[in-house]
Design a protein around this motif. Structure first.
Motif, mmCIF file in Angstrom:
data_model
loop_
_atom_site.group_PDB
_atom_site.id
_atom_site.type_symbol
_atom_site.label_atom_id
_atom_site.label_comp_id
_atom_site.label_asym_id
_atom_site.label_seq_id
_atom_site.Cartn_x
_atom_site.Cartn_y
_atom_site.Cartn_z
ATOM 1 N N LEU A 178 0.851 -1.418 -0.001
ATOM 2 C CA LEU A 178 -0.082 -0.070 0.085
ATOM 3 C C LEU A 178 0.711 1.229 0.086
ATOM 4 N N GLY A 179 2.135 1.151 0.545
ATOM 5 C CA GLY A 179 2.943 2.336 0.493
ATOM 6 C C GLY A 179 3.291 2.534 -0.755
ATOM 7 N N LEU A 180 3.565 1.702 -1.627
ATOM 8 C CA LEU A 180 3.926 1.875 -3.098
ATOM 9 C C LEU A 180 2.741 2.636 -4.044
ATOM 10 N N TRP A 181 1.447 1.954 -3.602
ATOM 11 C CA TRP A 181 0.312 2.456 -4.212
ATOM 12 C C TRP A 181 0.108 4.039 -3.716
ATOM 13 N N GLU A 182 0.333 4.253 -2.527
ATOM 14 C CA GLU A 182 0.312 5.629 -2.078
ATOM 15 C C GLU A 182 1.211 6.814 -2.757
ATOM 16 N N ARG A 183 2.466 6.024 -3.018
ATOM 17 C CA ARG A 183 3.597 7.049 -3.565
ATOM 18 C C ARG A 183 3.009 7.235 -4.949
ATOM 19 N N ARG A 184 2.303 6.304 -5.815
ATOM 20 C CA ARG A 184 1.934 6.487 -7.074
ATOM 21 C C ARG A 184 0.749 7.699 -7.053
ATOM 22 N N ILE A 185 -0.180 7.605 -6.062
ATOM 23 C CA ILE A 185 -1.495 8.370 -6.143
ATOM 24 C C ILE A 185 -0.995 9.932 -5.804
ATOM 25 N N PHE A 186 0.142 9.803 -4.857
ATOM 26 C CA PHE A 186 0.478 11.319 -4.388
ATOM 27 C C PHE A 186 1.725 11.935 -5.119
ATOM 28 N N MET A 187 2.446 11.147 -5.802
ATOM 29 C CA MET A 187 3.697 11.690 -6.437
ATOM 30 C C MET A 187 3.450 11.472 -7.956
ATOM 31 N N LEU A 188 3.396 10.178 -8.485
ATOM 32 C CA LEU A 188 3.632 9.891 -9.825
ATOM 33 C C LEU A 188 2.352 9.823 -10.704
ATOM 34 N N GLU A 189 1.289 9.781 -10.148
ATOM 35 C CA GLU A 189 0.180 9.541 -10.896
ATOM 36 C C GLU A 189 -0.983 10.135 -10.117
ATOM 37 N N PRO A 190 -1.084 11.310 -9.679
ATOM 38 C CA PRO A 190 -2.077 12.069 -8.918
ATOM 39 C C PRO A 190 -3.467 12.202 -9.462
ATOM 40 N N PRO A 191 -4.745 11.596 -8.788
ATOM 41 C CA PRO A 191 -5.840 11.540 -9.454
ATOM 42 C C PRO A 191 -6.255 13.039 -9.280
ATOM 43 N N ALA A 192 -7.413 13.323 -10.013
ATOM 44 C CA ALA A 192 -8.045 14.839 -9.933
ATOM 45 C C ALA A 192 -8.545 14.670 -8.489
ATOM 46 N N LEU A 193 -8.533 16.046 -8.057
ATOM 47 C CA LEU A 193 -8.932 16.427 -6.876
ATOM 48 C C LEU A 193 -8.244 15.874 -5.564
ATOM 49 N N ILE A 194 -6.845 15.598 -5.986
ATOM 50 C CA ILE A 194 -6.075 15.152 -5.058
ATOM 51 C C ILE A 194 -5.704 16.397 -3.922
ATOM 52 N N GLU A 195 -6.003 17.589 -4.499
ATOM 53 C CA GLU A 195 -5.536 18.596 -3.677
ATOM 54 C C GLU A 195 -6.454 19.029 -2.448
ATOM 55 N N LYS A 196 -7.381 18.237 -2.677
ATOM 56 C CA LYS A 196 -8.497 18.402 -1.690
ATOM 57 C C LYS A 196 -8.374 17.493 -0.417
ATOM 58 N N VAL A 197 -7.410 16.672 -0.539
ATOM 59 C CA VAL A 197 -6.903 15.774 0.624
ATOM 60 C C VAL A 197 -6.006 16.405 1.474
ATOM 61 N N SER A 198 -6.103 16.225 2.752
ATOM 62 C CA SER A 198 -4.944 16.520 3.671
ATOM 63 C C SER A 198 -4.973 15.583 4.925
ATOM 64 N N LEU A 199 -3.893 15.475 5.620
ATOM 65 C CA LEU A 199 -3.662 14.843 7.095
ATOM 66 C C LEU A 199 -4.172 13.341 6.491
#
Length: 518
Positions: A325-346
């Motif tokens: 899951l750490g690699l999956w998170e790295r993809r969605i936050f750094m490599l392939e961020p989905p739309a609306l990711i800027e609305k996520v915090s914490l």
């Protein structure tokens, strides 16, 4: 051949983090100390014991010592069960049409009709994606394959001969599968959580060895949440916008959903971000590949092989799932961020349970979750959200009118009073300290005195139901009440502060390695 301490480095570099600290709960950008000194595996003693008949003097010595033990007076413990209760337990044990298991969550004891238990197990084992029926016992064949991997490790200087002896059990047992009823998801016909009991199995030692290396990697992941105290510490003093939502996610059937290729890829990538020697990384991957592809077990009188996912019950399973899951998170936050990711915090995660704050509309949240579920990792997320409160693990978080997050104790509806009874045949100091630990836990979780007093009253009643003396309860309550909550939330001290210099050295090594990889 290198020394054993060279084979298990004292520190490990932190894998690459996420770029935006706003998205990370408590953003962990410091290098974690692995504690991989190797002493845990260097000092394992051989389990081989020579037959006593080989030496007459040894035989005589054993006989003399045995007689000495027999002369020791025995203090017979008084039975804390009545004859009726003892008879009832014996009768229950003789019933063949029920299976007695602890509930998956809540601390309950469940009497599961055997027909229902076996039906649920059959339903899961018929999943041809995850399991395969075996027509023979592959233990001898698998043991030879593991021996070949370990022999290569000795030849390359990755492990010593002593470690080889530990990692290859002489007389391994066959693992067994059992289910824990998930009554929190339904009291009638509840689903079961599959657990593979691998005590003394062929893969048990190598899974412990693998976990020795993966744990520090997991603890350095930016989203890593150690426990409830870690979560409370990071949310303490956080103030949210008026329209913010608290969101929790759960990864469905995580352990059985991880395809071997995806899990191994994740572990390999994180190992390459450390300062381990290439031979050590390759050896760990070979052992992990063996553990994943040779996980066979017995259910009833039938043998099965797990062909997808990892066995819940294996020592390295949580760390393996965390890396995935750490690699999956790295993809969605750094490599392939989905739309609306800027609305996520914490964003923070405890294995397969995720907590984050959403700064958008409910419709946008649904769209964002749909994007997360549209992935190539075989990950399926379910989620819940709340504008005023949300439960996560054993905590109920509330968003107050001023935007600050408060916390209270959360108990599932199926939770029962499972506190150890005061008359249980345990050491008295252990029993007398249970109220102390429980009241301190309440004080740690409850962010206000009002919450604490409410929970303390309920806890007092539950202790009384379990036969505890009012004197012990009051003493524990007073101690918790007079303990500042901030003291209970403090970061625990490092076990080995002397490793700080080595940690700093590891930072530079890993930074250079990441730069070369990028």
């Amino acid at each position: 051949m290198g020394s054993e301490r060279e084979l298990l480095p004292a520190t490990i570099g932190r894998p690459g983090g996420f770029s935006n600290p706003l998205w990370i709960l408590g953003s962990r950008y410091s290098v974690a100390t692995a504690g991989c000194s190797g002493s845990r595996y260097e000092n394992y003693k051989s389990k081989n014991f020579p037959p006593l008949t080989l030496n007459h003097y040894v035989d005589v010595f054993v006989q003399l010592v045995t007689k000495e033990f027999e002369r020791i007076p025995r203090n017979r413990a008084s039975d804390n069960l009545t004859r009726v209760q003892r008879r009832a337990l014996i009768d229950l044990g003789h019933l063949d049409d029920i299976v007695i298991k602890p509930s998956d969550k809540g601390g309950n004891v469940v009497l599961w009709p055997r027909s229902m238990y076996e039906k649920e197990a059959s339903r899961q084992l018929r999943d041809n994606v995850c399991y395969k029926r075996l027509t023979f016992n592959p233990l001898s064949k698998y043991k030879q394959e593991l021996a070949a991997i370990l022999e290569l490790g000795v030849e390359e200087g990755v492990i010593t001969q002593k470690q080889f002896s530990y990692l290859l059990p002489e007389h391994p047992a066959v693992a067994t599968l059992y289910l824990l009823p998930k009554i929190h998801k339904g009291l009638e016909n509840p689903p079961g959580r599959p657990i593979v009991a691998g005590n003394n199995s062929l893969s048990e030692p190598i899974c412990r060895y693998i976990d020795h290396f993966l744990k520090p990697i997991v603890e350095s992941l930016p989203s890593y949440l150690r426990d409830t105290t870690d979560i409370l510490r990071r949310l303490d003093g956080i103030q949210l916008d008026q329209d913010a939502l608290l969101v929790t996610c759960d990864v469905e059937a995580l352990y059985t959903s991880i395809r071997h290729a995806d899990g191994l890829e994740a572990v390999e990538k994180f190992l390459l971000m450390t300062d381990f020697e290439p031979e050590t990384c390759e050896f760990i991957l070979n052992l992990l590949r063996f553990a994943l592809t040779h996980n066979f077990f017995l259910f009833g009188d039938l043998l099965y092989l797990q062909i997808q996912g990892t066995a819940m019950g294996a020592a390295c399973a949580p760390s393996y799932a965390n890396c995935f899951l750490g690699l999956w998170e790295r993809r969605i936050f750094m490599l392939e961020p989905p739309a609306l990711i800027e609305k996520v915090s914490l964003w923070g995660r405890f294995i397969d349970d995720i907590l984050f704050v959403w700064h958008g509309s409910i419709d946008e949240l649904g769209s964002f979750m749909d994007q997360l579920n549209n992935n190539n990792y075989n990950i399926k997320l379910t989620y819940k959200y709340g504008r005023t409160n949300m439960e996560f693990l054993d905590v109920l978080f509330n968003i107050e009118s001023d935007g600050y997050i408060s916390s209270n104790v959360y108990r599932k509806k199926t939770s029962t009073n499972s506190l150890l009874h005061a008359t249980s045949s345990h050491p008295k100091p252990l029993i007398s300290n249970i109220p102390v630990g429980q009241f301190l836990r309440m004080k740690r979780i409850c962010s206000s005195d009002t919450f604490f007093e409410e929970q303390a009253k309920d806890l007092t009643n539950r202790f009384k139901e379990r036969g505890y003396r009012q004197q012990d309860i009051s003493k524990a309550y007073s101690r918790a009440k007079n303990t500042p909550r901030n003291n209970l939330l403090m970061q625990p001290k490092q076990k080995n502060p002397d490793n700080q210099g080595a940690t700093e050295k590891s930072k530079g090594t890993c930074s250079e390695h990441r730069s070369s990889q990028e």
